[in-house]
Design an enzyme around this catalytic site. Sequence first.
Site, short mmCIF file in Angstrom:
data_model
loop_
_atom_site.label_atom_id
_atom_site.label_comp_id
_atom_site.label_asym_id
_atom_site.label_seq_id
_atom_site.Cartn_x
_atom_site.Cartn_y
_atom_site.Cartn_z
N TRP A 101 45.84 40.43 33.20
CA TRP A 101 46.77 40.79 34.27
C TRP A 101 47.40 39.57 34.90
CZ3 TRP A 101 48.91 45.13 33.78
CH2 TRP A 101 48.21 46.25 33.33
N ASP A 170 46.84 39.94 43.60
CA ASP A 170 46.94 41.23 42.92
C ASP A 170 45.55 41.86 43.06
OD1 ASP A 170 46.99 43.41 41.26
OD2 ASP A 170 47.53 42.31 39.44
N LYS A 194 43.92 52.88 40.95
CA LYS A 194 42.58 52.47 40.55
C LYS A 194 41.53 52.90 41.56
CE LYS A 194 44.51 50.24 37.11
NZ LYS A 194 45.16 48.93 37.18
C1 LIG Z 1 46.39 48.23 36.48
C2 LIG Z 1 46.68 46.88 36.91
C3 LIG Z 1 48.00 46.40 36.99
C4 LIG Z 1 49.19 47.23 36.59
O1 LIG Z 1 49.35 48.28 37.44
P1 LIG Z 1 50.59 49.29 37.29
O2 LIG Z 1 50.53 50.02 38.58
O3 LIG Z 1 50.28 50.15 36.11
O4 LIG Z 1 51.82 48.51 37.12
C5 LIG Z 1 48.19 45.12 37.45
N1 LIG Z 1 47.15 44.34 37.82
C6 LIG Z 1 45.87 44.76 37.73
C7 LIG Z 1 44.77 43.85 38.16
C8 LIG Z 1 45.60 46.04 37.28
O5 LIG Z 1 44.34 46.47 37.22
#
Ligand SMILES: *Cc1c(COP(=O)(O)O)cnc(C)c1O
Length: 358
Positions: A101, A170, A194
Site C-alpha cells: 500500500w 494511511d 476495513k
Molecule cells: C484497502 C487499503 C487501501 C485501498 O483502499 P480503497 O478504499 O479500496 O481505495 C489503501 N491502503 C490500505 C492500507 C488499505 O488497507
Amino acid sequence: MRIFNFSAGPCTLPVEVLEEIRDEIVDYRGAGMSLIEMSHRSPEYGEVHESAVALVRRLLAVPDEHDILLIQGGATMQFGMVPMNLLADGGRGGYIDTGAWASKALADAAHHGDVYTAWSGADGGYTRVPAPEELRVEEGARYLHMTSNETIGGVQHKEWPGVGAPLVADMSSDLMSRPVPWDLLDLAYGGVQKNLAPAGMALVIVRRTVLERAPRRLATYLRYDVHADTDSLHNTPPVFPIYVMEKTLRWIERSGGLAAMEAAADERAGLIYRAIDESEGFYTSPVERASRSNMNVVFRIADNDLEPGFIEEATARGMSGLKGHRSVGGCRASLYNAMPKAGAEALAELMAEFQRRA
Ligand SMILES: *Cc1c(COP(=O)(O)O)cnc(C)c1O
C-alpha cells in the site's frame, strides 16, 4: 447463519449494526421511505451525518484544529488528493515504503508532487517497519507519509515516528482500532471498508492550517478546503457508508471506545501469534515480532503444500477469507474490530488441531 469472516476488506461488521439497518431499510423511523432514498438535505439525514462526524471526533479524540471530512472514492483517491493538496505550492513529500500500500501511495503521489522515499523495506522483503533513526527526513519536507498498517504484508507501526516533519498516515486498516497522536499528524485517512462501514468512502482528518495552503486550480471535489467549508456536503455525500459508519461508531462507543477496541485487537491477534509461535516451526510468520500487525495476521504453513487443505478445512468450519493476498500467498487472518474473540479462538483451535493431524 453467520460465519467468521476473516476477509481483509470489505470486512465483517457488527451483527447489531446489520440488524438495525435491516429493521430500518424499508421505512426509516416512520418516514415511509428509506434513509438511502431521502434527500441528503433532509433533517433525518442531517442528524445522521452530524452524529457520524461528532462520534469520530469524540472516539478518536480529534482536536479542534483538525477537520473531519467524508469523501467518496476510498483510500486510493487519497493517494492522489494528498499530494494535490499538500504539495501544490512546492515542498517535498517523504514516503515510508513498508509494503504494497505504501508503494502505491508513493507511485500515485509522484504524478502530482515532488516526492522521495524516506525509507524502504523492499530489500528486506517488507517484514518490518523502520526505527525513527532510519528515516531520511529532508530539510523542508512538507510531510512524511506512513502506512500505519500494511494490510497485505501484516506489518504495523506500533509507534508513531516523531521526527520533525508532520505525518500523513494511511490508516485504512487500523482506523478506529487505536488512539492517534494528533499533535504529530497533519492528516490521517482511510477507506472505511476495513473497520467501519461498506466501501465507497474515505474518512479524512486534516489539520485546518494545512487547508489554508490549498490550491485553487483543482476540480472542486479534489480540494480538501471545499469539503471542509461545506461540512462534507458540497455535493451528495456517500449516504449509505455514512449511515452504516454512524451505527458502527455507536457500537464502538457502547463497547468501550478505542481503548476497548485496541485491547480486543491485541487479544485476538495474540491468540493467532501464540498458535504460530507455539507450533515450533509448523506455522511461520514472516513479520518481525515488533512490527506484527494486530489487524492482519499473515502466516504460512512451513510445508506450503498443506495450505490449500488448511483453507479448505477452515471453510468447512465456517471460517472464510483466510487465503493470503495473491501477491504473497499463504494465509492471512484479518481481525478487525467486529471480529468476535470466538472467531480468533476457533481459528487458533483449528491451527493446533490441524498440526496434530499433519
Ligand atoms: C484497502 C487499503 C487501501 C485501498 O483502499 P480503497 O478504499 O479500496 O481505495 C489503501 N491502503 C490500505 C492500507 C488499505 O488497507
